[in-house]
Write an enzyme that holds these catalytic residues in place. Structure first.
Site, PDB file in Angstrom:
ATOM      1  N   ARG A  89       1.180  -0.698   0.422  1.00  0.00           N
ATOM      2  CA  ARG A  89      -0.337  -0.153  -0.230  1.00  0.00           C
ATOM      3  C   ARG A  89       0.672   1.163   0.135  1.00  0.00           C
ATOM      4  O   ARG A  89       0.335   2.398  -0.981  1.00  0.00           O
ATOM      5  CB  ARG A  89      -0.534   0.394   0.877  1.00  0.00           C
ATOM      6  CG  ARG A  89      -2.177   1.429   1.384  1.00  0.00           C
ATOM      7  CD  ARG A  89      -2.935   1.240   2.461  1.00  0.00           C
ATOM      8  NE  ARG A  89      -3.567   0.137   2.449  1.00  0.00           N
ATOM      9  CZ  ARG A  89      -4.157  -1.233   2.693  1.00  0.00           C
ATOM     10  NH1 ARG A  89      -2.334  -1.252   3.808  1.00  0.00           N
ATOM     11  NH2 ARG A  89      -4.610  -1.804   2.869  1.00  0.00           N
TER      12      ARG A  89
ATOM     13  N   CYS B 181     -26.556  -1.846  -7.235  1.00  0.00           N
ATOM     14  CA  CYS B 181     -27.905  -2.155  -6.990  1.00  0.00           C
ATOM     15  C   CYS B 181     -27.667  -2.375  -5.743  1.00  0.00           C
ATOM     16  O   CYS B 181     -28.340  -3.906  -5.541  1.00  0.00           O
ATOM     17  CB  CYS B 181     -28.292  -2.675  -7.803  1.00  0.00           C
ATOM     18  SG  CYS B 181     -29.339  -2.563  -9.757  1.00  0.00           S
TER      19      CYS B 181
HETATM   20  C1  LIG Z   1      -0.826  -7.985   2.498  1.00  0.00           C
HETATM   21  C2  LIG Z   1       0.577  -8.276   2.697  1.00  0.00           C
HETATM   22  C3  LIG Z   1       1.522  -7.139   2.836  1.00  0.00           C
HETATM   23  C4  LIG Z   1       1.582  -6.236   1.821  1.00  0.00           C
HETATM   24  O1  LIG Z   1       0.992  -4.771   3.500  1.00  0.00           O
HETATM   25  P1  LIG Z   1       0.707  -3.415   3.087  1.00  0.00           P
HETATM   26  O2  LIG Z   1      -0.191  -2.929   3.944  1.00  0.00           O
HETATM   27  O3  LIG Z   1       0.258  -3.335   1.206  1.00  0.00           O
HETATM   28  O4  LIG Z   1       2.520  -3.004   3.013  1.00  0.00           O
HETATM   29  C5  LIG Z   1       2.868  -8.295   2.795  1.00  0.00           C
HETATM   30  N1  LIG Z   1       3.212  -9.022   3.075  1.00  0.00           N
HETATM   31  C6  LIG Z   1       2.268 -10.668   3.456  1.00  0.00           C
HETATM   32  C7  LIG Z   1       2.200 -11.046   4.230  1.00  0.00           C
HETATM   33  C8  LIG Z   1       1.429  -9.707   3.367  1.00  0.00           C
HETATM   34  O5  LIG Z   1       0.073 -10.610   3.700  1.00  0.00           O
END
Ligand SMILES: *Cc1c(COP(=O)(O)O)cnc(C)c1O
Length: 456
Positions: free
Chosen positions: A287, A359
């Site tokens: 993210r 919807c």
């Molecule tokens: C989703 C996930 C990430 C990334 O998380 P962010 O919040 O997008 O940085 C990293 N490692 C694992 C194992 C994840 O499931």
């Protein structure tokens, strides 16, 4: 004294919105699109790398945050690795050109064939549990494997952040081996003792809503476990630590906070030794690398009032903003109001609901949001949607996946766009809906064909 008005330079987002309308990328034929600021993504990659220097780190991008091949290839070219958690993500990453040694396979439910594929191709794996470890033992005894790092995911059980569903290190989390459970540490030590090829520990504490302190507490427990294992075994067997991702993103305004540098400061303070170079580190941020560079842009199709509340009906709802629509308190988004030319709207604000095209009544991306009064043909922008929004489509109401474009804004505010993903066509939607099996159920109503008589 009134200061002379200075021309405020429009944000890259606003420049791109105006040009997307002018170029016809957003219009009646394409009433919702995704936009990604390429320079914003590269800046985030750069900030990440700089923050951890000079520690030895392989930074990987968590593919699920934006699993689109051109985005992944941009990451690969910028020197990143890629964390994947399904066969689909794995093959997107391979299509994007990541070399196997920069991939990490993290699926929670890896099949034997997925394990075999990763082992054969030299892709690092983080194992989730002891049953999975036994599967790797069996594959290795068949001679499958290349020596790529294999690690064990642990759950440091440090607790919940502000969003329960996004917290992976709770007491009863489904992820990894729960460190505090009776016998767990001894079982982990024994697993490493019996398998000199196990060389990594992995922890990912959560995704959005976890404080830096909570994340650092999880990393600390993992680091201490590595030290414990290496001391007990009398050899430096755990050589690398995968500290996961999860840096929270600020959705309230344009400021990037916390920064990667803030996080590294907390790690240095709470986990002395982590960054001293003895351990190779891996990160898996998703993210925080792309969220702030993304925008969902939609036309306002209609406006109305209901119970006195103005409502703008747009083409961006749960299909592109699933979490915001279903968990509005956990995932609020900023909404920008723009005119039909994509320019920011001026004027007094009025509380308005911003609705999507689905919807169901809750298909709202904002409720009673004070914005200049929207009109049909205006453009609405959902900010900070580069991660887990347009790339994570929800197929409700058979709404097609929208087109996504990357863009760069030049010094002269000239914008160059590049396609990242075409919009899904109606034909593709129908095909995805099982069109090729169109007669199958009606055919089941026919009398069963006679069993053919055995010959003779
Ligand atoms: C989703 C996930 C990430 C990334 O998380 P962010 O919040 O997008 O940085 C990293 N490692 C694992 C194992 C994840 O499931």
């Amino acid at each position: 004294m009134i200061p002379a008005p200075t021309r405020v330079r429009p944000t890259p987002r606003n420049v791109a919105l105006g040009e997307a309308v002018r170029f016809g990328l957003l219009g009646a034929h394409a009433p919702v699109i995704g936009l990604l600021d390429v320079d914003g993504v590269l800046r985030a990659v750069d900030e990440l790398r700089t923050a951890f220097e000079p520690a030895p780190v392989l930074h990987t991008f968590a593919a699920k945050a934006c699993a689109l091949v051109p985005v992944l290839r941009l990451m690969a070219q910028a020197g990143m690795g890629c964390e994947v958690a399904s066969a689909g993500e794995l093959h997107l990453a391979l299509a994007a050109g990541f070399p196997p040694e920069r991939l990490i396979l993290d699926n929670p439910a890896k099949t034997v064939e997925e394990l075999r594929f990763a082992l054969t191709r030299g892709i690092a794996i983080n194992l989730d549990n002891f049953q999975e470890l036994a599967r790797v033992d069996a594959l290795r005894s068949e001679g499958v494997g290349t020596g790529a790092p294999i690690g064990l995911r642990v759950n440091p059980q440090v607790g919940t952040g502000s969003i329960g569903a996004m917290s992976t290190a709770t007491q009863t989390s489904k992820f990894g081996i729960a460190l505090g459970d009776p016998g767990a540490v001894n079982a982990i030590v024994a697993a490493f003792a019996q398998r000199p090829w196990l060389s990594r520990l992995h922890a990912h504490v959560g995704s959005q809503g976890c404080s830096l302190e909570l994340m650092a507490a999880g990393i600390k427990a993992t680091y201490k476990l590595a030290e414990h294992i290496n001391t007990l075994l009398g050899r430096f067997q755990v050589r690398s630590l995968d500290i996961g991702g999860g840096l929270p993103v600020n959705f309230a305004d344009d400021e990037v906070k916390p920064t990667y540098a803030d996080y590294v400061d907390v790690l240095r303070a709470r986990v002395p030794g982590l960054l001293d170079g003895r351990y190779t580190l891996l990160t898996e941020f998703g993210r925080s690398l792309v969220a702030k560079s993304g925008t969902v842009a939609s036309l306002v199709e209609y406006t109305k009032t209901s119970g006195g509340r103005p409502i703008a009906i747009t083409h961006a709802g749960a299909q592109v903003a699933t979490r915001t629509v279903f968990m509005p308190n956990a995932w609020p988004l900023r909404v920008g109001a723009h005119d039909a030319n994509g320019r920011p709207k001026e004027g007094p604000t009025v509380p308005q609901d911003i609705a999507g095209p689905c919807c169901f009544a809750g298909d709202l991306t904002a409720v009673a949001r004070p914005l200049p009064l929207l009109e049909p043909g205006d453009v609405v922008a959902l900010h900070d949607t580069g991660a887990y929004y347009f790339s994570t489509h929800f197929a409700y109401n058979s709404l097609p996946r929208p087109a996504v474009y990357g863009y760069r804004v030049g010094e002269d505010d000239r914008v160059r766009f590049a396609p990242i993903r075409d919009a899904q066509s109606i034909g593709e939607l129908v095909q995805e809906g099982g069109d090729e099996h169109g007669d199958s159920l009606v055919g089941l109503l026919d009398p069963a064909p006679e069993e053919s008589e055995p010959a003779g």
